[in-house]
Design an enzyme around this catalytic site. Structure first.
Site, PDB file in Angstrom:
ATOM      1  N   GLY A 221       7.681   0.639  -3.813  1.00  0.00           N
ATOM      2  CA  GLY A 221       6.487   1.475  -3.806  1.00  0.00           C
ATOM      3  C   GLY A 221       5.220   0.637  -3.812  1.00  0.00           C
ATOM      4  O   GLY A 221       5.168  -0.410  -4.456  1.00  0.00           O
TER       5      GLY A 221
ATOM      6  N   ARG B 245      11.723   0.587   2.242  1.00  0.00           N
ATOM      7  CA  ARG B 245      13.037   0.384   1.626  1.00  0.00           C
ATOM      8  C   ARG B 245      13.953  -0.267   2.659  1.00  0.00           C
ATOM      9  O   ARG B 245      13.794  -0.067   3.858  1.00  0.00           O
ATOM     10  CB  ARG B 245      13.642   1.716   1.177  1.00  0.00           C
ATOM     11  CG  ARG B 245      12.704   2.568   0.327  1.00  0.00           C
ATOM     12  CD  ARG B 245      12.494   2.016  -1.052  1.00  0.00           C
ATOM     13  NE  ARG B 245      11.566   2.852  -1.832  1.00  0.00           N
ATOM     14  CZ  ARG B 245      11.159   2.567  -3.055  1.00  0.00           C
ATOM     15  NH1 ARG B 245      11.579   1.470  -3.652  1.00  0.00           N
ATOM     16  NH2 ARG B 245      10.329   3.367  -3.687  1.00  0.00           N
TER      17      ARG B 245
ATOM     18  N   ASP C 150      11.485  -3.758  -9.958  1.00  0.00           N
ATOM     19  CA  ASP C 150      12.789  -4.307 -10.338  1.00  0.00           C
ATOM     20  C   ASP C 150      13.739  -4.463  -9.152  1.00  0.00           C
ATOM     21  O   ASP C 150      14.427  -5.480  -9.030  1.00  0.00           O
ATOM     22  CB  ASP C 150      13.438  -3.470 -11.449  1.00  0.00           C
ATOM     23  CG  ASP C 150      13.507  -1.982 -11.108  1.00  0.00           C
ATOM     24  OD1 ASP C 150      13.002  -1.591 -10.045  1.00  0.00           O
ATOM     25  OD2 ASP C 150      14.069  -1.226 -11.919  1.00  0.00           O
TER      26      ASP C 150
ATOM     27  N   THR D 263       4.046  -2.574  -9.546  1.00  0.00           N
ATOM     28  CA  THR D 263       4.521  -1.194  -9.667  1.00  0.00           C
ATOM     29  C   THR D 263       3.622  -0.452 -10.640  1.00  0.00           C
ATOM     30  O   THR D 263       3.286  -0.980 -11.705  1.00  0.00           O
ATOM     31  CB  THR D 263       5.976  -1.119 -10.170  1.00  0.00           C
ATOM     32  OG1 THR D 263       6.281   0.237 -10.556  1.00  0.00           O
ATOM     33  CG2 THR D 263       6.224  -2.033 -11.352  1.00  0.00           C
TER      34      THR D 263
ATOM     35  N   ASP E 266       4.416   1.967 -12.435  1.00  0.00           N
ATOM     36  CA  ASP E 266       5.196   2.537 -13.533  1.00  0.00           C
ATOM     37  C   ASP E 266       5.125   1.730 -14.826  1.00  0.00           C
ATOM     38  O   ASP E 266       5.397   2.266 -15.903  1.00  0.00           O
ATOM     39  CB  ASP E 266       6.669   2.680 -13.129  1.00  0.00           C
ATOM     40  CG  ASP E 266       6.859   3.628 -11.954  1.00  0.00           C
ATOM     41  OD1 ASP E 266       5.998   4.504 -11.767  1.00  0.00           O
ATOM     42  OD2 ASP E 266       7.860   3.477 -11.231  1.00  0.00           O
TER      43      ASP E 266
ATOM     44  N   ASP F 251       7.185  -0.445 -15.875  1.00  0.00           N
ATOM     45  CA  ASP F 251       8.527  -0.309 -16.455  1.00  0.00           C
ATOM     46  C   ASP F 251       9.320  -1.618 -16.489  1.00  0.00           C
ATOM     47  O   ASP F 251      10.540  -1.598 -16.673  1.00  0.00           O
ATOM     48  CB  ASP F 251       9.323   0.743 -15.688  1.00  0.00           C
ATOM     49  CG  ASP F 251       9.446   0.429 -14.190  1.00  0.00           C
ATOM     50  OD1 ASP F 251       8.810  -0.536 -13.726  1.00  0.00           O
ATOM     51  OD2 ASP F 251      10.179   1.162 -13.496  1.00  0.00           O
TER      52      ASP F 251
ATOM     53  N   ARG G  87       8.677   7.376 -13.390  1.00  0.00           N
ATOM     54  CA  ARG G  87      10.148   7.435 -13.429  1.00  0.00           C
ATOM     55  C   ARG G  87      10.606   7.710 -14.867  1.00  0.00           C
ATOM     56  O   ARG G  87      10.209   8.700 -15.458  1.00  0.00           O
ATOM     57  CB  ARG G  87      10.763   6.160 -12.851  1.00  0.00           C
ATOM     58  CG  ARG G  87      10.499   5.999 -11.362  1.00  0.00           C
ATOM     59  CD  ARG G  87      11.378   4.937 -10.737  1.00  0.00           C
ATOM     60  NE  ARG G  87      11.141   3.611 -11.292  1.00  0.00           N
ATOM     61  CZ  ARG G  87      11.797   2.521 -10.885  1.00  0.00           C
ATOM     62  NH1 ARG G  87      12.732   2.609  -9.943  1.00  0.00           N
ATOM     63  NH2 ARG G  87      11.520   1.347 -11.399  1.00  0.00           N
TER      64      ARG G  87
END
Length: 325
Positions: free
Chosen positions: A11, A72, A103, A125, A127, A129, A171
């Site tokens: 992303g 992707r 990741d 990212t 996120d 995360d 997420r």
């Protein structure tokens, strides 16, 4: 090391362009040839390499997204795909790669390193995360985007005594919801890391209404559930006027914040320095305002720790009845 390449994968995130710019300009200043790979690992196995120069990255630091684009690539996860990628890199004499992504992108970087191509990962990212670094590229900008939405929605919700549920990305990580919700003074923040029952949510809203407060902002992380489903429940239980807003990909776009430009620039330089030293299979990050780097495998095995203390603080300052910790 004389030739390196940079790609963005997964992303997109605000600040990626700042990192690309930094890699290209610092690499050239160190006497390197720098190539950009379009569309991430997909472009790598399709042999799409762009020679980069100082002008290639002019006027991009303030732009969101990524000028190299991203995609992707299921094919890259196979042995055949990785062998093809290494073949194209070696054919061009590229000795090191910098990967900007999350990741999944880092797993690809690790695979290249194991096949003899030194690779460095920059955490990109929204996120936030990744456990090994306090912040990831794009997180701060995404939080500010959510904050702006909270401010605007609060104006109209308070005018009509409405409850607004704002669904944000992340997420299974609740950091965007927590940080933006705290900054925006949300009455309720729902994150995957802290289970909250519907009855607890209802009790809090009823408590507010008993005190004469009829408008509220609820921030819900996408890992908890859907804003629209919660809206229907609250509407049926309270008979209140409730609206649901899903911010979606708005959070990924926009001009990066000062912090994300700073991080992208510094991480780009750090990554090039590591490759210049012949170091690979590393990821860069930040801890306690210090720039760090560590082994990719070690970094990916670290477990993300949620900031429960900050969550409790958000509950207290919002006068929330839901105090889990």
């Amino acid at each position: 090391m004389k030739k390196i390449a940079v790609l963005t994968s997964g992303g997109d995130a605000p600040g990626m362009n700042a990192a690309i710019r930094s890699v290209v300009r610092y690499g050239i200043s160190e006497g390197m040839e720098v190539y950009g790979i379009e569309r991430g690992y997909a472009g790598l196995i399709e042999n799409v390499f762009l020679p980069m120069n100082m002008r290639s990255v002019s006027d991009i630091v303030q732009r969101g997204g990524t000028i190299l684009r991203t995609a992707r690539s299921p094919e890259f996860t196979t042995d055949q795909g990785q062998e093809l990628a290494v073949k194209f890199l070696q054919k061009r004499g590229i000795e090191g790669v910098i990967v900007i992504g999350g990741d999944g992108s880092f797993r690809g970087a690790e695979a290249l390193s194991k096949r003899g191509i030194p690779t460095i990962g920059i955490p990109g990212t929204i996120d936030n995360d990744l456990a090994y670094t306090q912040y990831t590229l794009g997180f701060d900008t995404a939080c500010n985007t959510v904050l702006d939405a909270i401010n605007k929605l609060r104006d109209t919700m308070s005018s009509h005594d409405r409850i607004c549920i704002i669904e944000v990305m992340g997420r299974n990580c609740g950091d965007i919801a927590l940080h933006a919700g705290l900054g925006g003074g949300a009455e309720l923040i729902l994150v995957p890391e802290v289970p909250v029952t519907y009855l607890e949510i209802l009790d809090r809203l009823n408590d507010d209404r008993s005190k004469g407060k009829y408008s509220s902002i609820i921030v819900i992380a996408e890992g908890v559930g859907k804003a629209e489903e919660l809206r229907e429940k609250i509407k049926d239980s309270l008979g209140a006027s409730v609206r649901a807003t899903v911010l979606g990909h708005l959070q990924r776009g926009g001009s990066p914040s000062c912090r994300d430009r700073y991080l992208g620039t510094c991480w780009g330089v750090h990554a090039v320095k590591l490759l210049k030293e012949g170091t690979g299979n590393r990821v860069v990050g930040i801890r306690d305002n210090r720039f760090i780097d560590l082994d990719i495998d070690k970094a990916m095995k670290m477990k993300k720790e949620f900031n429960y203390e900050l969550y409790e603080m958000a509950n207290v300052v919002s006068n929330s009845a839901i105090n889990k910790y």
